[in-house]
Design an enzyme around this catalytic site. Sequence first.
Site, PDB file in Angstrom:
ATOM      1  N   LYS A   8       0.918  -1.068  -0.003  1.00 24.64           N
ATOM      2  CA  LYS A   8      -0.165   0.074  -0.097  1.00 24.64           C
ATOM      3  C   LYS A   8       0.946   1.209  -0.012  1.00 24.64           C
ATOM      4  O   LYS A   8       1.991   1.155   0.267  1.00 24.64           O
ATOM      5  CB  LYS A   8      -0.728   0.155   1.294  1.00 24.64           C
ATOM      6  CG  LYS A   8      -0.269  -0.115   2.441  1.00 24.64           C
ATOM      7  CD  LYS A   8       0.044   1.618   3.104  1.00 24.64           C
ATOM      8  CE  LYS A   8       1.014   1.504   4.261  1.00 24.64           C
ATOM      9  NZ  LYS A   8       1.818   2.421   4.642  1.00 24.64           N
ATOM     10  N   VAL A  93      11.363  -3.809   2.446  1.00 25.26           N
ATOM     11  CA  VAL A  93      11.128  -4.319   3.764  1.00 25.26           C
ATOM     12  C   VAL A  93      11.502  -2.805   4.770  1.00 25.26           C
ATOM     13  O   VAL A  93      12.579  -2.013   4.210  1.00 25.26           O
ATOM     14  CB  VAL A  93      12.158  -5.410   4.421  1.00 25.26           C
ATOM     15  CG1 VAL A  93      12.002  -5.608   5.877  1.00 25.26           C
ATOM     16  CG2 VAL A  93      11.864  -6.665   3.746  1.00 25.26           C
ATOM     17  N   ALA A  95       9.831   0.011   4.812  1.00 24.46           N
ATOM     18  CA  ALA A  95       9.768   0.967   3.928  1.00 24.46           C
ATOM     19  C   ALA A  95       8.737   1.751   3.814  1.00 24.46           C
ATOM     20  O   ALA A  95       8.689   2.848   3.124  1.00 24.46           O
ATOM     21  CB  ALA A  95      10.206   0.152   2.567  1.00 24.46           C
ATOM     22  N   GLY A  96       7.767   1.625   4.781  1.00 24.36           N
ATOM     23  CA  GLY A  96       6.415   2.306   4.744  1.00 24.36           C
ATOM     24  C   GLY A  96       5.338   1.798   3.673  1.00 24.36           C
ATOM     25  O   GLY A  96       4.580   2.654   3.221  1.00 24.36           O
ATOM     26  N   ALA A  98       3.939  -1.213   4.037  1.00 25.20           N
ATOM     27  CA  ALA A  98       2.955  -2.246   4.708  1.00 25.20           C
ATOM     28  C   ALA A  98       3.451  -3.821   4.364  1.00 25.20           C
ATOM     29  O   ALA A  98       2.587  -4.490   4.292  1.00 25.20           O
ATOM     30  CB  ALA A  98       1.690  -1.745   4.826  1.00 25.20           C
ATOM     31  N   GLY A  99       4.672  -3.983   4.032  1.00 22.44           N
ATOM     32  CA  GLY A  99       4.999  -5.156   3.326  1.00 22.44           C
ATOM     33  C   GLY A  99       4.424  -6.365   4.431  1.00 22.44           C
ATOM     34  O   GLY A  99       3.929  -7.261   4.030  1.00 22.44           O
ATOM     35  N   ASP A 134      -2.260  -2.071  10.303  1.00 19.00           N
ATOM     36  CA  ASP A 134      -2.490  -1.959   8.880  1.00 19.00           C
ATOM     37  C   ASP A 134      -2.995  -3.174   8.133  1.00 19.00           C
ATOM     38  O   ASP A 134      -3.517  -3.218   7.085  1.00 19.00           O
ATOM     39  CB  ASP A 134      -1.372  -1.621   8.470  1.00 19.00           C
ATOM     40  CG  ASP A 134      -0.925  -0.163   8.332  1.00 19.00           C
ATOM     41  OD1 ASP A 134      -1.826   0.495   8.761  1.00 19.00           O
ATOM     42  OD2 ASP A 134       0.252   0.193   7.906  1.00 19.00           O
TER      43      ASP A 134
HETATM   44  P1  ATP Z   1       4.405  -0.098   7.819  1.00 15.31           P
HETATM   45  O1  ATP Z   1       4.314   0.560   6.418  1.00 15.31           O
HETATM   46  O2  ATP Z   1       3.305  -0.872   8.299  1.00 15.31           O
HETATM   47  O3  ATP Z   1       5.251   0.548   8.516  1.00 15.31           O
HETATM   48  P2  ATP Z   1       6.924  -1.417   6.990  1.00 15.31           P
HETATM   49  O4  ATP Z   1       6.995  -1.335   5.373  1.00 15.31           O
HETATM   50  O5  ATP Z   1       7.459  -0.231   7.442  1.00 15.31           O
HETATM   51  O6  ATP Z   1       5.462  -1.288   7.242  1.00 15.31           O
HETATM   52  P3  ATP Z   1       7.750  -3.978   7.165  1.00 15.31           P
HETATM   53  O7  ATP Z   1       8.327  -4.201   5.679  1.00 15.31           O
HETATM   54  O8  ATP Z   1       6.351  -4.741   7.302  1.00 15.31           O
HETATM   55  O9  ATP Z   1       7.718  -2.624   7.565  1.00 15.31           O
HETATM   56  O10 ATP Z   1       8.859  -4.743   7.910  1.00 15.31           O
HETATM   57  C1  ATP Z   1       9.223  -4.291   9.323  1.00 15.31           C
HETATM   58  C2  ATP Z   1       9.990  -5.262  10.289  1.00 15.31           C
HETATM   59  O11 ATP Z   1       8.960  -6.308  10.672  1.00 15.31           O
HETATM   60  C3  ATP Z   1      11.033  -5.775   9.657  1.00 15.31           C
HETATM   61  O12 ATP Z   1      12.327  -5.374  10.161  1.00 15.31           O
HETATM   62  C4  ATP Z   1      10.836  -7.531   9.737  1.00 15.31           C
HETATM   63  O13 ATP Z   1      11.985  -7.851  10.654  1.00 15.31           O
HETATM   64  C5  ATP Z   1       9.611  -7.517  10.519  1.00 15.31           C
HETATM   65  N1  ATP Z   1       8.583  -8.527   9.889  1.00 15.31           N
HETATM   66  C6  ATP Z   1       7.863  -9.419  10.297  1.00 15.31           C
HETATM   67  N2  ATP Z   1       7.184 -10.048   9.447  1.00 15.31           N
HETATM   68  C7  ATP Z   1       7.402  -9.562   8.249  1.00 15.31           C
HETATM   69  C8  ATP Z   1       7.262  -9.949   6.945  1.00 15.31           C
HETATM   70  N3  ATP Z   1       6.445 -10.997   6.530  1.00 15.31           N
HETATM   71  N4  ATP Z   1       7.873  -9.083   5.920  1.00 15.31           N
HETATM   72  C9  ATP Z   1       8.739  -8.236   6.169  1.00 15.31           C
HETATM   73  N5  ATP Z   1       9.131  -8.118   7.605  1.00 15.31           N
HETATM   74  C10 ATP Z   1       8.515  -8.644   8.478  1.00 15.31           C
END
Ligand code: ATP
Length: 296
Positions: A8, A93, A95-96, A98-99, A134
């Site tokens: 997203k 990962v 990255a903002g 919501a992976g 999320d």
């Molecule tokens: P958001 O946009 O919700 O802030 P994000 O993009 O910042 O999400 P994610 O990529 O979801 O962050 O990952 C953040 C941390 O969560 C990672 O450092 C990782 O160790 C942990 N994590 C747990 N499950 C997962 C997964 N399925 N994929 C990626 N990271 C994961």
Amino acid sequence: MRLRAMAKINLGLDVLGERPDGYHEVRMVMQTISVYDVLELKKRKESGITLETNLPYIPTDRRNLVYRAAELLMQEKGVTDGLSVSLKKVIPVAAGLAGGSADAAAAMVGVNRLFGLGFSREELMERAVRIGADVPYCIMQGTALAEGIGEKLKRLPPMPDCYVLIGKPKVSVSTKMAYETLDFEHVKERPDIDRMIEALERKDIRRMAGYMENVFEPGITGKYPVIREIRTVMEQCGAVRAMMSGSGPTVFGLFDDRKRMNKAASRLRRSSLCRTIRMAGIYNPGEQTYVESTDK
Ligand code: ATP
């Protein structure tokens, strides 16, 4: 069973305040984009969950949201069979985008179907918030208003089709860090979410672009100026709007012209500003089915 876990972007992100329990009240316009991880789920005779991924630094135990999401549903229904999951990460990962939440959402949809657990979409969304704020949105997908801690969702008129360029610099930002850099008293630029919704109703992206903001962006950009540099490249190449997504550091650019997006992508490739560049589109669920293919 193979599933796509879609990323997203936040077209608008406002933080309204902190609640007594430490969570923050937010108001966000969310949009699914066609950048996705792929999950493969298989039943196993031996009980328990096994998880493998293509990235060595992603945890494969209970710290992974996929593990927790699958376990939550399997425990509630007393599933005795086991599950093996293979997760191919494509979404950058931390990255903002919501992976992790997208993976958890796909795991819930997949486990529900694979084991015939009979949860409705609403029942999955109610449980999803226990995994992360999320995750209910990632089950819902499309264009939506998210309030509360992100779990109170309202479907919005779909964002008109456009090109989305994603540029992630070589830094990672945690949500915790984003809140630490947010100076509540001095937020100057807030999104005008009500006007954004009006513009969506008129299918007018240019009008909407004028009201888009992310309250985290000034603080995170102060720490990592590369974010502004990526944004500037996208703007110079003709993006309708370029902005940081979520807690950053990924920058997305919305383009109404493919050539302009390609130009921005090649300029970013030639620079060394980004670790990851992806060209994507808007994804709205419509009649399309979430499951890519089923192989029992
Ligand atoms: P958001 O946009 O919700 O802030 P994000 O993009 O910042 O999400 P994610 O990529 O979801 O962050 O990952 C953040 C941390 O969560 C990672 O450092 C990782 O160790 C942990 N994590 C747990 N499950 C997962 C997964 N399925 N994929 C990626 N990271 C994961």
